[in-house]
Design an enzyme around this catalytic site. Sequence first.
Site, PDB file in Angstrom:
ATOM      1  N   HIS A  17      30.240  42.656  43.343  1.00 37.61           N
ATOM      2  CA  HIS A  17      31.147  41.501  43.243  1.00 37.61           C
ATOM      3  C   HIS A  17      30.685  40.387  44.186  1.00 37.61           C
ATOM      4  O   HIS A  17      30.687  39.210  43.817  1.00 37.61           O
ATOM      5  CB  HIS A  17      32.573  41.895  43.655  1.00 37.61           C
ATOM      6  CG  HIS A  17      33.257  42.866  42.746  1.00 37.61           C
ATOM      7  ND1 HIS A  17      33.898  43.990  43.198  1.00 37.61           N
ATOM      8  CD2 HIS A  17      33.421  42.869  41.402  1.00 37.61           C
ATOM      9  CE1 HIS A  17      34.424  44.649  42.176  1.00 37.61           C
ATOM     10  NE2 HIS A  17      34.147  43.999  41.073  1.00 37.61           N
ATOM     11  N   LYS A  41      45.115  50.125  34.787  1.00 39.40           N
ATOM     12  CA  LYS A  41      44.588  50.861  35.943  1.00 39.40           C
ATOM     13  C   LYS A  41      45.699  51.433  36.800  1.00 39.40           C
ATOM     14  O   LYS A  41      46.448  50.697  37.437  1.00 39.40           O
ATOM     15  CB  LYS A  41      43.666  49.961  36.756  1.00 39.40           C
ATOM     16  CG  LYS A  41      42.439  49.647  35.942  1.00 39.40           C
ATOM     17  CD  LYS A  41      41.347  48.976  36.685  1.00 39.40           C
ATOM     18  CE  LYS A  41      40.189  48.742  35.733  1.00 39.40           C
ATOM     19  NZ  LYS A  41      39.202  47.834  36.266  1.00 39.40           N
ATOM     20  N   ARG A  91      26.758  43.271  33.835  1.00 40.93           N
ATOM     21  CA  ARG A  91      25.878  44.287  34.432  1.00 40.93           C
ATOM     22  C   ARG A  91      24.929  44.885  33.414  1.00 40.93           C
ATOM     23  O   ARG A  91      23.955  45.518  33.775  1.00 40.93           O
ATOM     24  CB  ARG A  91      26.720  45.389  35.078  1.00 40.93           C
ATOM     25  CG  ARG A  91      27.412  44.933  36.354  1.00 40.93           C
ATOM     26  CD  ARG A  91      28.499  45.889  36.740  1.00 40.93           C
ATOM     27  NE  ARG A  91      29.510  45.937  35.681  1.00 40.93           N
ATOM     28  CZ  ARG A  91      30.516  46.793  35.657  1.00 40.93           C
ATOM     29  NH1 ARG A  91      30.647  47.667  36.613  1.00 40.93           N
ATOM     30  NH2 ARG A  91      31.394  46.759  34.675  1.00 40.93           N
ATOM     31  N   SER A 129      33.929  49.642  40.678  1.00 45.68           N
ATOM     32  CA  SER A 129      34.959  50.059  41.632  1.00 45.68           C
ATOM     33  C   SER A 129      35.392  51.495  41.361  1.00 45.68           C
ATOM     34  O   SER A 129      35.702  52.232  42.295  1.00 45.68           O
ATOM     35  CB  SER A 129      36.163  49.117  41.553  1.00 45.68           C
ATOM     36  OG  SER A 129      35.754  47.821  41.887  1.00 45.68           O
TER      37      SER A 129
HETATM   38  N1  COA Z   1      29.606  44.499  40.439  1.00 47.17           N
HETATM   39  C1  COA Z   1      30.277  45.636  40.629  1.00 47.17           C
HETATM   40  N2  COA Z   1      31.315  46.017  39.866  1.00 47.17           N
HETATM   41  C2  COA Z   1      31.670  45.191  38.890  1.00 47.17           C
HETATM   42  C3  COA Z   1      31.015  44.002  38.620  1.00 47.17           C
HETATM   43  C4  COA Z   1      29.937  43.658  39.456  1.00 47.17           C
HETATM   44  N3  COA Z   1      29.243  42.535  39.294  1.00 47.17           N
HETATM   45  N4  COA Z   1      31.605  43.407  37.563  1.00 47.17           N
HETATM   46  C5  COA Z   1      32.581  44.220  37.179  1.00 47.17           C
HETATM   47  N5  COA Z   1      32.620  45.294  37.985  1.00 47.17           N
HETATM   48  C6  COA Z   1      33.516  46.438  37.876  1.00 47.17           C
HETATM   49  C7  COA Z   1      34.936  46.147  38.273  1.00 47.17           C
HETATM   50  O1  COA Z   1      35.141  46.427  39.646  1.00 47.17           O
HETATM   51  C8  COA Z   1      35.705  47.089  37.403  1.00 47.17           C
HETATM   52  O2  COA Z   1      35.666  48.360  38.000  1.00 47.17           O
HETATM   53  P1  COA Z   1      36.613  49.565  37.525  1.00 47.17           P
HETATM   54  O3  COA Z   1      36.967  49.381  36.089  1.00 47.17           O
HETATM   55  O4  COA Z   1      35.716  50.678  37.737  1.00 47.17           O
HETATM   56  O5  COA Z   1      37.794  49.487  38.425  1.00 47.17           O
HETATM   57  C9  COA Z   1      34.885  47.193  36.134  1.00 47.17           C
HETATM   58  O6  COA Z   1      33.586  46.798  36.510  1.00 47.17           O
HETATM   59  C10 COA Z   1      35.371  46.317  35.039  1.00 47.17           C
HETATM   60  O7  COA Z   1      35.443  44.996  35.534  1.00 47.17           O
HETATM   61  P2  COA Z   1      36.455  43.965  34.911  1.00 47.17           P
HETATM   62  O8  COA Z   1      36.311  43.967  33.435  1.00 47.17           O
HETATM   63  O9  COA Z   1      36.292  42.680  35.629  1.00 47.17           O
HETATM   64  O10 COA Z   1      37.861  44.641  35.175  1.00 47.17           O
HETATM   65  P3  COA Z   1      38.883  44.302  36.266  1.00 47.17           P
HETATM   66  O11 COA Z   1      39.991  45.272  36.168  1.00 47.17           O
HETATM   67  O12 COA Z   1      38.214  44.213  37.588  1.00 47.17           O
HETATM   68  O13 COA Z   1      39.397  42.834  35.874  1.00 47.17           O
HETATM   69  C11 COA Z   1      40.774  41.315  34.623  1.00 47.17           C
HETATM   70  C12 COA Z   1      39.888  42.560  34.582  1.00 47.17           C
HETATM   71  C13 COA Z   1      41.904  41.503  35.616  1.00 47.17           C
HETATM   72  C14 COA Z   1      39.969  40.098  35.016  1.00 47.17           C
HETATM   73  C15 COA Z   1      41.314  41.126  33.208  1.00 47.17           C
HETATM   74  O14 COA Z   1      41.974  42.327  32.828  1.00 47.17           O
HETATM   75  C16 COA Z   1      42.291  39.970  33.134  1.00 47.17           C
HETATM   76  O15 COA Z   1      41.894  38.829  33.008  1.00 47.17           O
HETATM   77  N6  COA Z   1      43.592  40.275  33.187  1.00 47.17           N
HETATM   78  C17 COA Z   1      44.658  39.284  33.090  1.00 47.17           C
HETATM   79  C18 COA Z   1      45.354  39.375  31.740  1.00 47.17           C
HETATM   80  C19 COA Z   1      44.615  38.522  30.759  1.00 47.17           C
HETATM   81  O16 COA Z   1      44.574  37.310  30.856  1.00 47.17           O
HETATM   82  N7  COA Z   1      43.988  39.159  29.773  1.00 47.17           N
HETATM   83  C20 COA Z   1      43.158  38.448  28.821  1.00 47.17           C
HETATM   84  C21 COA Z   1      43.782  38.256  27.515  1.00 47.17           C
HETATM   85  S1  COA Z   1      43.890  39.778  26.639  1.00 47.17           S
END
Ligand code: COA
Length: 159
Positions: A17, A41, A91, A129
């Site tokens: 991140h 989650k 990724r 994560s």
């Molecule tokens: N390096 C390391 N880890 C990374 C990464 C990087 N560059 N990019 C992503 N990851 C990890 C994240 O930590 C996460 O880990 P986990 O699933 O093991 O906990 C995983 O990869 C998936 O990442 P992401 O898709 O960004 O999930 P998230 O839970 O961290 O975030 C939101 C998702 C919150 C941004 C998304 O659900 C959101 O926008 N929610 C708001 C509601 C909304 O508007 N939805 C859209 C309309 S449906």
Amino acid sequence: MKTGIYAGSFDPITLGHIDIIERASKMVDLLLVCVMFNPNKKSPLFKIEQRLDLIEKSLIHIDNVKVDKHSGLLVDYAKKNNATINIRGLRGTVDFDYEMQMAQVNRTLYKNMETIFIISNPKYSFISSSVVRELVMFNGKVDDFVPKTVLEALSNGFH
Ligand code: COA
């Protein structure tokens, strides 16, 4: 002023991140790093307030970053903060289908916002994560995956 958002659960923030945030911060005037509530989650490692604190401490070296939280739609947060760029890290191909769907949904909901993808540094492309959470659960070493502040919090039992 160009404002971007980098949103996620950040449970916990990882070196992957931070790599994306450092690179994205150079593309905008202000980057909002926003801890979002992801309803899919369960069983968090860190509470939201602890995540905010850990993110803030890990990003102290970047001037144009503001750490924030939001529960609700990303587009509503973006509109409220006049943010027009949504930063996402890629990724690998496994991220792509999901990210494309999210980008299209978000663009349908908010035409003023573009999603920009940053290809992750290969050094960090396998980190997530949940890998960190699993290693922590089984007392595995996470030194190569998370910033020092997270390591300190884990060793102090702050989770
Ligand atoms: N390096 C390391 N880890 C990374 C990464 C990087 N560059 N990019 C992503 N990851 C990890 C994240 O930590 C996460 O880990 P986990 O699933 O093991 O906990 C995983 O990869 C998936 O990442 P992401 O898709 O960004 O999930 P998230 O839970 O961290 O975030 C939101 C998702 C919150 C941004 C998304 O659900 C959101 O926008 N929610 C708001 C509601 C909304 O508007 N939805 C859209 C309309 S449906």
